[in-house]
Design an enzyme around this catalytic site. Sequence first.
Site, PDB file in Angstrom:
ATOM      1  N   SER A  25      41.009 101.027  57.571  1.00  0.00           N
ATOM      2  CA  SER A  25      40.397 100.842  56.130  1.00  0.00           C
ATOM      3  C   SER A  25      41.882 100.920  55.167  1.00  0.00           C
ATOM      4  O   SER A  25      41.820 100.205  54.193  1.00  0.00           O
ATOM      5  CB  SER A  25      39.636 102.061  55.877  1.00  0.00           C
ATOM      6  OG  SER A  25      38.320 101.683  56.638  1.00  0.00           O
ATOM      7  N   THR A  31      33.627 108.151  57.524  1.00  0.00           N
ATOM      8  CA  THR A  31      33.434 107.534  58.838  1.00  0.00           C
ATOM      9  C   THR A  31      32.678 108.563  59.645  1.00  0.00           C
ATOM     10  O   THR A  31      32.502 109.719  59.135  1.00  0.00           O
ATOM     11  CB  THR A  31      34.658 107.035  59.157  1.00  0.00           C
ATOM     12  OG1 THR A  31      34.427 106.147  60.526  1.00  0.00           O
ATOM     13  CG2 THR A  31      35.722 107.802  59.300  1.00  0.00           C
ATOM     14  N   LYS A  65      28.636 110.730  58.181  1.00  0.00           N
ATOM     15  CA  LYS A  65      27.674 109.633  57.185  1.00  0.00           C
ATOM     16  C   LYS A  65      26.478 110.574  56.709  1.00  0.00           C
ATOM     17  O   LYS A  65      26.133 110.164  55.770  1.00  0.00           O
ATOM     18  CB  LYS A  65      27.747 108.373  57.904  1.00  0.00           C
ATOM     19  CG  LYS A  65      28.881 107.558  58.050  1.00  0.00           C
ATOM     20  CD  LYS A  65      28.603 106.123  58.701  1.00  0.00           C
ATOM     21  CE  LYS A  65      29.622 105.494  58.920  1.00  0.00           C
ATOM     22  NZ  LYS A  65      29.681 104.076  59.435  1.00  0.00           N
ATOM     23  N   GLY A  76      21.654 105.986  66.641  1.00  0.00           N
ATOM     24  CA  GLY A  76      22.276 106.952  65.911  1.00  0.00           C
ATOM     25  C   GLY A  76      22.750 106.449  64.462  1.00  0.00           C
ATOM     26  O   GLY A  76      21.946 105.600  63.902  1.00  0.00           O
ATOM     27  N   GLY A  77      23.540 107.178  64.030  1.00  0.00           N
ATOM     28  CA  GLY A  77      24.110 106.845  62.506  1.00  0.00           C
ATOM     29  C   GLY A  77      24.448 105.152  62.266  1.00  0.00           C
ATOM     30  O   GLY A  77      24.114 104.802  61.220  1.00  0.00           O
ATOM     31  N   MET A 136      29.738  96.707  67.496  1.00  0.00           N
ATOM     32  CA  MET A 136      30.535  97.050  66.389  1.00  0.00           C
ATOM     33  C   MET A 136      31.877  97.607  66.469  1.00  0.00           C
ATOM     34  O   MET A 136      32.621  97.794  65.520  1.00  0.00           O
ATOM     35  CB  MET A 136      29.426  98.251  65.707  1.00  0.00           C
ATOM     36  CG  MET A 136      28.111  97.703  65.207  1.00  0.00           C
ATOM     37  SD  MET A 136      27.494  98.987  64.298  1.00  0.00           S
ATOM     38  CE  MET A 136      25.871  98.040  64.019  1.00  0.00           C
ATOM     39  N   TYR A 144      35.881  97.487  67.914  1.00  0.00           N
ATOM     40  CA  TYR A 144      36.903  96.373  67.801  1.00  0.00           C
ATOM     41  C   TYR A 144      38.129  96.920  68.542  1.00  0.00           C
ATOM     42  O   TYR A 144      38.122  97.801  69.136  1.00  0.00           O
ATOM     43  CB  TYR A 144      37.060  95.830  66.347  1.00  0.00           C
ATOM     44  CG  TYR A 144      37.619  96.914  65.499  1.00  0.00           C
ATOM     45  CD1 TYR A 144      36.705  97.593  64.455  1.00  0.00           C
ATOM     46  CD2 TYR A 144      39.013  97.424  65.502  1.00  0.00           C
ATOM     47  CE1 TYR A 144      36.940  98.796  64.023  1.00  0.00           C
ATOM     48  CE2 TYR A 144      39.256  98.538  64.625  1.00  0.00           C
ATOM     49  CZ  TYR A 144      38.467  99.152  63.709  1.00  0.00           C
ATOM     50  OH  TYR A 144      38.841 100.068  63.016  1.00  0.00           O
TER      51      TYR A 144
END
Length: 276
Positions: A16, A61, A65, A128-129, A218, A220
Amino acid sequence: MDRYVVAGNPVEHSQSPRIHAAFAAQTGQLLDYGRLLCPLEGFAATLKQFAAEGGKGCSVTVPFKFEAFELAPRRSERALLAGAANTLRFDAEGWLADNTDGIGLLRDIEINAKRPLAGKRVLLIGAGGASAGVLGPLLAARPSELVLANRSVDKAEALVASHSSWASIHGVQLKSASLADCGRGFDVIINATAASLAGAGVPVGPDVLVPGALALDMMYGPKARPFLDWAAAHGAEGRDGLGMLVEQAGEAFQLWRGVRPETAPVLAQLRAGLGA
Ligand code: ATR
Protein backbone atom coordinates in the site's frame (compact mmCIF):
# COMPACT_ATOMS: atom_id res chain seq x y z
CA MET A 1 2.01 17.21 5.01
CA ASP A 2 -1.12 15.06 5.54
CA ARG A 3 -0.31 11.63 6.93
CA TYR A 4 -1.93 8.26 6.23
CA VAL A 5 -0.92 4.69 7.10
CA VAL A 6 -1.81 1.09 6.52
CA ALA A 7 -2.70 -0.27 9.96
CA GLY A 8 -2.50 -4.00 10.59
CA ASN A 9 -0.49 -6.88 11.97
CA PRO A 10 1.66 -7.77 10.09
CA VAL A 11 2.19 -4.78 7.77
CA GLU A 12 5.85 -5.01 6.73
CA HIS A 13 5.13 -6.63 3.35
CA SER A 14 2.21 -4.34 2.47
CA GLN A 15 2.38 -2.82 -1.02
CA SER A 16 0.00 0.00 0.00
CA PRO A 17 2.73 2.62 0.70
CA ARG A 18 4.13 2.07 -2.79
CA ILE A 19 0.67 2.31 -4.38
CA HIS A 20 -0.35 5.50 -2.56
CA ALA A 21 3.01 7.14 -3.24
CA ALA A 22 2.43 6.49 -6.94
CA PHE A 23 -1.12 7.91 -6.76
CA ALA A 24 0.17 11.01 -4.93
CA ALA A 25 2.90 11.62 -7.51
CA GLN A 26 0.46 11.13 -10.37
CA THR A 27 -2.21 13.51 -8.99
CA GLY A 28 0.16 16.09 -7.47
CA GLN A 29 -1.23 15.51 -3.97
CA LEU A 30 1.15 16.19 -1.08
CA LEU A 31 0.88 13.37 1.44
CA ASP A 32 2.92 10.91 3.41
CA TYR A 33 1.74 7.27 3.56
CA GLY A 34 3.48 4.79 5.87
CA ARG A 35 2.99 1.55 7.79
CA LEU A 36 1.61 1.31 11.32
CA LEU A 37 2.10 -2.01 13.08
CA CYS A 38 -0.64 -2.33 15.71
CA PRO A 39 -0.37 -4.74 18.65
CA LEU A 40 -3.13 -7.38 18.47
CA GLU A 41 -4.66 -6.02 21.68
CA GLY A 42 -3.92 -2.38 20.93
CA PHE A 43 -5.49 -1.45 17.59
CA ALA A 44 -7.82 1.27 18.89
CA ALA A 45 -5.21 2.88 21.16
CA THR A 46 -2.57 2.91 18.42
CA LEU A 47 -4.92 4.49 15.91
CA LYS A 48 -6.21 7.10 18.36
CA GLN A 49 -2.64 8.16 19.04
CA PHE A 50 -1.92 8.41 15.31
CA ALA A 51 -5.05 10.54 14.80
CA ALA A 52 -4.14 12.74 17.81
CA GLU A 53 -0.74 13.33 16.22
CA GLY A 54 -2.43 14.65 13.09
CA GLY A 55 -3.04 11.47 11.06
CA LYS A 56 -5.84 12.00 8.52
CA GLY A 57 -6.85 8.40 7.81
CA CYS A 58 -5.76 4.83 7.31
CA SER A 59 -6.14 1.65 5.34
CA VAL A 60 -6.98 -1.31 7.56
CA THR A 61 -5.72 -4.80 6.97
CA VAL A 62 -5.71 -8.21 8.68
CA PRO A 63 -6.90 -8.81 11.36
CA PHE A 64 -8.55 -5.49 12.23
CA LYS A 65 -11.26 -4.91 9.59
CA PHE A 66 -14.15 -5.80 11.93
CA GLU A 67 -12.67 -3.79 14.81
CA ALA A 68 -12.14 -0.77 12.55
CA PHE A 69 -15.82 -0.86 11.62
CA GLU A 70 -16.83 -0.93 15.30
CA LEU A 71 -14.57 2.05 16.10
CA ALA A 72 -16.19 4.48 13.66
CA PRO A 73 -19.47 6.23 14.51
CA ARG A 74 -20.09 7.04 10.83
CA ARG A 75 -20.22 4.26 8.22
CA SER A 76 -20.74 4.11 4.48
CA GLU A 77 -23.54 1.92 3.16
CA ARG A 78 -21.06 -0.62 1.78
CA ALA A 79 -19.23 -0.80 5.11
CA LEU A 80 -22.56 -1.37 6.86
CA LEU A 81 -23.41 -4.23 4.50
CA ALA A 82 -20.02 -5.85 5.06
CA GLY A 83 -19.92 -5.16 8.82
CA ALA A 84 -16.22 -4.51 8.21
CA ALA A 85 -14.04 -1.58 7.15
CA ASN A 86 -10.80 -1.41 5.16
CA THR A 87 -10.61 2.40 5.10
CA LEU A 88 -10.99 5.03 7.82
CA ARG A 89 -11.04 8.81 7.49
CA PHE A 90 -10.44 10.77 10.66
CA ASP A 91 -12.97 13.60 10.22
CA ALA A 92 -13.37 16.23 12.95
CA GLU A 93 -17.08 15.35 13.26
CA GLY A 94 -16.26 11.65 13.89
CA TRP A 95 -14.35 8.88 12.16
CA LEU A 96 -15.84 7.58 8.91
CA ALA A 97 -15.58 3.87 8.05
CA ASP A 98 -15.73 2.70 4.45
CA ASN A 99 -15.12 -0.60 2.70
CA THR A 100 -13.57 -0.35 -0.75
CA ASP A 101 -12.59 -4.04 -1.10
CA GLY A 102 -15.77 -5.03 -2.93
CA ILE A 103 -15.78 -2.19 -5.44
CA GLY A 104 -12.05 -2.80 -5.92
CA LEU A 105 -12.63 -6.46 -6.74
CA LEU A 106 -15.51 -5.60 -9.02
CA ARG A 107 -13.53 -3.00 -10.95
CA ASP A 108 -10.68 -5.48 -11.37
CA ILE A 109 -12.99 -8.20 -12.69
CA GLU A 110 -15.27 -6.07 -14.85
CA ILE A 111 -12.91 -3.34 -16.11
CA ASN A 112 -9.36 -4.72 -15.90
CA ALA A 113 -10.16 -8.36 -16.71
CA LYS A 114 -13.11 -7.31 -18.93
CA ARG A 115 -15.52 -9.86 -17.44
CA PRO A 116 -18.93 -8.29 -16.76
CA LEU A 117 -20.68 -10.35 -14.08
CA ALA A 118 -24.31 -9.69 -15.08
CA GLY A 119 -26.07 -12.98 -15.77
CA LYS A 120 -23.01 -15.09 -14.90
CA ARG A 121 -22.64 -17.89 -12.36
CA VAL A 122 -20.20 -16.96 -9.62
CA LEU A 123 -18.56 -19.11 -6.92
CA LEU A 124 -17.14 -17.23 -3.94
CA ILE A 125 -14.99 -19.45 -1.68
CA GLY A 126 -14.47 -18.48 1.97
CA ALA A 127 -16.67 -16.85 4.58
CA GLY A 128 -14.21 -14.75 6.60
CA GLY A 129 -13.59 -11.02 6.55
CA ALA A 130 -12.40 -11.02 2.93
CA SER A 131 -15.65 -12.55 1.67
CA ALA A 132 -17.80 -10.38 3.91
CA GLY A 133 -16.18 -7.31 2.37
CA VAL A 134 -16.93 -8.23 -1.23
CA LEU A 135 -20.22 -10.13 -1.15
CA GLY A 136 -22.53 -7.08 -1.28
CA PRO A 137 -20.87 -5.40 -4.29
CA LEU A 138 -20.65 -8.77 -6.10
CA LEU A 139 -24.41 -9.24 -5.71
CA ALA A 140 -25.04 -5.68 -6.90
CA ALA A 141 -23.32 -6.64 -10.18
CA ARG A 142 -26.33 -8.93 -10.78
CA PRO A 143 -24.86 -12.36 -11.53
CA SER A 144 -27.64 -14.90 -12.14
CA GLU A 145 -26.41 -17.01 -9.23
CA LEU A 146 -23.81 -16.72 -6.49
CA VAL A 147 -22.76 -19.75 -4.45
CA LEU A 148 -20.84 -19.02 -1.25
CA ALA A 149 -18.82 -22.10 -0.29
CA ASN A 150 -16.83 -22.49 2.90
CA ARG A 151 -14.99 -25.17 4.88
CA SER A 152 -17.23 -24.36 7.88
CA VAL A 153 -20.69 -24.30 6.28
CA ASP A 154 -22.30 -22.49 9.22
CA LYS A 155 -20.21 -19.39 8.49
CA ALA A 156 -21.31 -19.44 4.84
CA GLU A 157 -24.92 -19.79 5.96
CA ALA A 158 -24.61 -16.78 8.28
CA LEU A 159 -23.16 -14.58 5.53
CA VAL A 160 -25.86 -15.69 3.10
CA ALA A 161 -28.55 -14.92 5.69
CA SER A 162 -27.22 -11.39 6.28
CA HIS A 163 -27.21 -10.71 2.51
CA SER A 164 -30.43 -12.46 1.49
CA SER A 165 -32.60 -9.37 1.05
CA TRP A 166 -29.77 -7.55 -0.78
CA ALA A 167 -29.57 -10.58 -3.12
CA SER A 168 -33.29 -10.56 -3.86
CA ILE A 169 -33.29 -6.79 -4.49
CA HIS A 170 -30.71 -7.48 -7.21
CA GLY A 171 -32.42 -10.61 -8.54
CA VAL A 172 -29.58 -12.96 -7.61
CA GLN A 173 -30.00 -16.55 -6.43
CA LEU A 174 -27.72 -16.69 -3.39
CA LYS A 175 -26.87 -20.06 -1.79
CA SER A 176 -24.43 -21.43 0.75
CA ALA A 177 -22.54 -24.69 0.25
CA SER A 178 -19.75 -26.90 1.52
CA LEU A 179 -16.46 -27.02 -0.40
CA ALA A 180 -17.10 -30.61 -1.47
CA ASP A 181 -20.62 -29.92 -2.71
CA CYS A 182 -20.57 -26.42 -4.18
CA GLY A 183 -21.69 -27.28 -7.73
CA ARG A 184 -19.88 -27.17 -11.03
CA GLY A 185 -19.42 -25.08 -14.19
CA PHE A 186 -19.03 -21.53 -12.84
CA ASP A 187 -18.06 -18.63 -15.11
CA VAL A 188 -16.12 -16.88 -12.36
CA ILE A 189 -14.62 -18.32 -9.19
CA ILE A 190 -13.07 -16.17 -6.48
CA ASN A 191 -10.85 -17.63 -3.78
CA ALA A 192 -11.22 -15.46 -0.68
CA THR A 193 -9.93 -18.11 1.74
CA ALA A 194 -6.60 -18.09 3.52
CA ALA A 195 -5.73 -21.41 1.81
CA SER A 196 -3.13 -19.94 -0.59
CA LEU A 197 -1.58 -17.96 2.24
CA ALA A 198 -1.25 -21.18 4.24
CA GLY A 199 0.16 -23.06 1.23
CA ALA A 200 -2.79 -25.46 1.54
CA GLY A 201 -3.63 -25.81 -2.17
CA VAL A 202 -6.85 -25.01 -4.01
CA PRO A 203 -9.81 -25.90 -1.79
CA VAL A 204 -12.22 -26.94 -4.60
CA GLY A 205 -12.07 -29.39 -7.51
CA PRO A 206 -11.53 -28.30 -11.14
CA ASP A 207 -15.09 -29.18 -12.19
CA VAL A 208 -16.18 -25.84 -10.67
CA LEU A 209 -14.73 -24.22 -13.82
CA VAL A 210 -16.37 -23.82 -17.22
CA PRO A 211 -13.80 -23.79 -20.05
CA GLY A 212 -12.31 -20.28 -20.14
CA ALA A 213 -13.62 -19.37 -16.68
CA LEU A 214 -12.01 -16.54 -14.73
CA ALA A 215 -10.35 -17.91 -11.58
CA LEU A 216 -9.21 -15.19 -9.20
CA ASP A 217 -7.29 -15.57 -5.96
CA MET A 218 -7.17 -12.53 -3.67
CA MET A 219 -3.56 -13.46 -2.84
CA TYR A 220 -0.65 -12.11 -4.92
CA GLY A 221 3.07 -12.77 -5.27
CA PRO A 222 4.59 -16.27 -4.92
CA LYS A 223 1.76 -17.49 -2.65
CA ALA A 224 -0.73 -17.07 -5.50
CA ARG A 225 1.38 -19.11 -7.95
CA PRO A 226 -0.06 -22.61 -7.17
CA PHE A 227 -3.61 -21.29 -7.68
CA LEU A 228 -2.68 -19.59 -10.98
CA ASP A 229 -0.96 -22.78 -12.18
CA TRP A 230 -4.06 -24.81 -11.22
CA ALA A 231 -6.28 -22.42 -13.20
CA ALA A 232 -4.04 -22.62 -16.28
CA ALA A 233 -3.83 -26.42 -16.04
CA HIS A 234 -7.64 -26.63 -16.18
CA GLY A 235 -8.30 -24.21 -19.04
CA ALA A 236 -9.20 -21.16 -16.94
CA GLU A 237 -7.82 -17.63 -16.95
CA GLY A 238 -6.02 -17.17 -13.64
CA ARG A 239 -5.82 -13.78 -11.95
CA ASP A 240 -4.13 -12.77 -8.71
CA GLY A 241 -5.23 -10.16 -6.18
CA LEU A 242 -2.89 -7.37 -7.23
CA GLY A 243 -5.52 -5.62 -9.38
CA MET A 244 -8.04 -5.69 -6.54
CA LEU A 245 -5.39 -4.28 -4.19
CA VAL A 246 -4.67 -1.33 -6.49
CA GLU A 247 -8.36 -0.69 -7.22
CA GLN A 248 -9.42 -0.70 -3.55
CA ALA A 249 -6.55 1.71 -2.87
CA GLY A 250 -7.76 3.98 -5.69
CA GLU A 251 -11.19 4.20 -4.06
CA ALA A 252 -9.65 4.94 -0.65
CA PHE A 253 -7.44 7.66 -2.18
CA GLN A 254 -10.55 9.26 -3.66
CA LEU A 255 -12.34 9.16 -0.31
CA TRP A 256 -9.41 10.87 1.41
CA ARG A 257 -8.32 13.37 -1.27
CA GLY A 258 -11.39 13.88 -3.47
CA VAL A 259 -9.33 12.98 -6.55
CA ARG A 260 -9.54 9.73 -8.53
CA PRO A 261 -6.11 8.40 -9.50
CA GLU A 262 -5.50 6.34 -12.62
CA THR A 263 -5.02 2.78 -11.49
CA ALA A 264 -3.83 1.02 -14.68
CA PRO A 265 -0.29 2.51 -14.79
CA VAL A 266 0.19 1.85 -11.08
CA LEU A 267 -0.90 -1.77 -11.48
CA ALA A 268 1.48 -2.23 -14.40
CA GLN A 269 4.34 -0.64 -12.43
CA LEU A 270 3.65 -2.87 -9.42
CA ARG A 271 3.48 -6.03 -11.54
CA ALA A 272 6.78 -5.17 -13.18
CA GLY A 273 8.36 -4.54 -9.76
CA LEU A 274 7.10 -7.81 -8.32
CA GLY A 275 7.77 -9.83 -11.47
CA ALA A 276 4.14 -11.01 -11.22
P1 ATR B 1 -9.97 -13.18 6.15
O1 ATR B 1 -10.24 -11.93 6.93
O2 ATR B 1 -8.73 -13.12 5.32
O3 ATR B 1 -11.15 -13.64 5.36
P2 ATR B 1 -10.55 -15.15 8.17
O4 ATR B 1 -11.70 -14.35 8.68
O5 ATR B 1 -9.64 -15.83 9.15
O6 ATR B 1 -9.60 -14.30 7.25
O7 ATR B 1 -11.14 -16.25 7.16
C1 ATR B 1 -10.34 -17.16 6.54
C2 ATR B 1 -11.17 -17.96 5.55
O8 ATR B 1 -10.31 -18.91 4.90
C3 ATR B 1 -12.28 -18.78 6.18
O9 ATR B 1 -13.33 -18.86 5.26
C4 ATR B 1 -11.60 -20.15 6.39
O10 ATR B 1 -12.50 -21.22 6.47
P3 ATR B 1 -13.23 -21.55 7.90
O11 ATR B 1 -14.31 -20.53 8.04
O12 ATR B 1 -13.74 -22.92 7.71
O13 ATR B 1 -12.15 -21.42 8.93
C5 ATR B 1 -10.82 -20.23 5.11
N1 ATR B 1 -9.67 -21.13 5.15
C6 ATR B 1 -8.52 -20.99 5.83
N2 ATR B 1 -7.67 -22.01 5.56
C7 ATR B 1 -8.31 -22.82 4.68
C8 ATR B 1 -7.97 -24.03 4.00
N3 ATR B 1 -6.78 -24.62 4.18
N4 ATR B 1 -8.87 -24.56 3.16
C9 ATR B 1 -10.07 -23.98 2.97
N5 ATR B 1 -10.46 -22.84 3.57
C10 ATR B 1 -9.59 -22.26 4.42
